[in-house]
Scaffold this motif. Structure first.
Motif, PDB file in Angstrom:
ATOM      1  N   ILE A 166       0.660  -1.085   0.189  1.00  0.00           N
ATOM      2  CA  ILE A 166       0.006   0.086  -0.403  1.00  0.00           C
ATOM      3  C   ILE A 166       0.838   1.082  -0.257  1.00  0.00           C
ATOM      4  CG2 ILE A 166      -1.683   1.400   1.498  1.00  0.00           C
ATOM      5  CD1 ILE A 166      -2.646  -1.003   2.102  1.00  0.00           C
ATOM      6  N   ALA A 167       2.112   0.864   1.081  1.00  0.00           N
ATOM      7  CA  ALA A 167       2.754   2.208   1.135  1.00  0.00           C
ATOM      8  C   ALA A 167       3.592   2.763  -0.322  1.00  0.00           C
ATOM      9  CB  ALA A 167       3.931   1.729   1.938  1.00  0.00           C
ATOM     10  N   VAL A 168       3.722   1.291  -1.046  1.00  0.00           N
ATOM     11  CA  VAL A 168       4.431   2.061  -2.357  1.00  0.00           C
ATOM     12  C   VAL A 168       3.394   2.501  -3.755  1.00  0.00           C
ATOM     13  CG1 VAL A 168       4.866   0.714  -4.611  1.00  0.00           C
ATOM     14  CG2 VAL A 168       6.278   0.063  -2.621  1.00  0.00           C
TER      15      VAL A 168
ATOM     16  N   ALA B 228       1.166   6.886  -6.594  1.00  0.00           N
ATOM     17  CA  ALA B 228      -0.170   8.190  -6.637  1.00  0.00           C
ATOM     18  C   ALA B 228       0.995   9.820  -6.187  1.00  0.00           C
ATOM     19  CB  ALA B 228      -0.745   7.444  -6.210  1.00  0.00           C
ATOM     20  N   ALA B 229       1.570   9.771  -5.315  1.00  0.00           N
ATOM     21  CA  ALA B 229       1.574  10.967  -4.690  1.00  0.00           C
ATOM     22  C   ALA B 229       3.146  11.402  -6.236  1.00  0.00           C
ATOM     23  CB  ALA B 229       2.330  10.838  -3.375  1.00  0.00           C
TER      24      ALA B 229
ATOM     25  N   ALA C  42       4.228  15.561  -9.828  1.00  0.00           N
ATOM     26  CA  ALA C  42       4.303  15.477 -11.964  1.00  0.00           C
ATOM     27  C   ALA C  42       3.537  16.372 -12.778  1.00  0.00           C
ATOM     28  CB  ALA C  42       5.251  14.286 -12.590  1.00  0.00           C
ATOM     29  N   TYR C  43       2.115  15.403 -12.223  1.00  0.00           N
ATOM     30  CA  TYR C  43       0.747  16.812 -12.573  1.00  0.00           C
ATOM     31  C   TYR C  43       1.260  17.967 -12.595  1.00  0.00           C
ATOM     32  CZ  TYR C  43      -3.738  18.203 -12.825  1.00  0.00           C
ATOM     33  OH  TYR C  43      -4.586  19.405 -12.910  1.00  0.00           O
ATOM     34  N   ARG C  44       1.289  18.260 -11.356  1.00  0.00           N
ATOM     35  CA  ARG C  44       1.387  19.027 -10.349  1.00  0.00           C
ATOM     36  C   ARG C  44       2.663  20.257 -11.038  1.00  0.00           C
ATOM     37  NH1 ARG C  44      -2.476  21.276  -6.833  1.00  0.00           N
ATOM     38  NH2 ARG C  44      -1.004  22.882  -5.986  1.00  0.00           N
ATOM     39  N   ILE C  45       3.709  19.502 -11.840  1.00  0.00           N
ATOM     40  CA  ILE C  45       4.625  20.494 -11.673  1.00  0.00           C
ATOM     41  C   ILE C  45       4.469  20.909 -13.169  1.00  0.00           C
ATOM     42  CG2 ILE C  45       6.998  20.238 -12.724  1.00  0.00           C
ATOM     43  CD1 ILE C  45       7.365  18.433 -10.261  1.00  0.00           C
ATOM     44  N   ILE C  46       4.333  20.127 -13.866  1.00  0.00           N
ATOM     45  CA  ILE C  46       4.132  19.889 -14.953  1.00  0.00           C
ATOM     46  C   ILE C  46       2.395  20.994 -15.830  1.00  0.00           C
ATOM     47  CG2 ILE C  46       3.116  18.794 -18.253  1.00  0.00           C
ATOM     48  CD1 ILE C  46       5.128  16.678 -16.144  1.00  0.00           C
TER      49      ILE C  46
END
Length: 120
Positions: free
Chosen positions: A89-91, A96-97, A102-106
């Motif tokens: 689950i941690a992976v 996902a984080a 990455a989405y927010r940076i792009i």
């Protein structure tokens, strides 16, 4: 008229610097899983007041919020990883984080290039 040009030039310089910060955030996520992004975060906090009243201000805030939420979800992943059953689950949480960051940076980089302010 010359004052307008100076203000426009200042905004363009601030936008260029914000672009550099987006790239720096991206590089830290690629090469240090975001750990070195704390250095870029400090620069965001220092430069943000200089951009008050411009779209660049929203981009600094966007990068700052992105960092802190990424950190929260990374801590959640590490806490989950402390248990054997929580490792898978941690992976997933950490992955996902990372994708979300990455989405927010792009998105931020593209919106800055399109002269759009970030929400929130």
């Amino acid at each position: 008229m010359s004052q307008d040009l100076v203000m426009d030039r200042g905004t363009e310089d601030a936008k260029q610097f914000a672009r550099i910060l987006y790239v720096a955030h991206a590089l830290t996520f690629l090469f240090s899983a975001g750990l070195l992004s704390i250095l870029v975060l400090i620069v965001n906090y220092v430069k943000r007041p200089e951009t008050q009243g411009t779209i660049v201000y929203s981009h600094h805030s966007w990068m700052i919020r992105s960092f802190w939420w990424y950190l929260v979800w990374s801590i959640v992943a590490w806490v989950l990883a402390a248990t054997i059953i929580g490792i898978p689950i941690a992976v997933v949480v950490w992955g996902a984080a990372w994708l979300w960051a990455a989405y927010r940076i792009i998105r931020g980089f593209l919106d800055l290039n399109s002269n759009r302010a970030m929400p929130g």
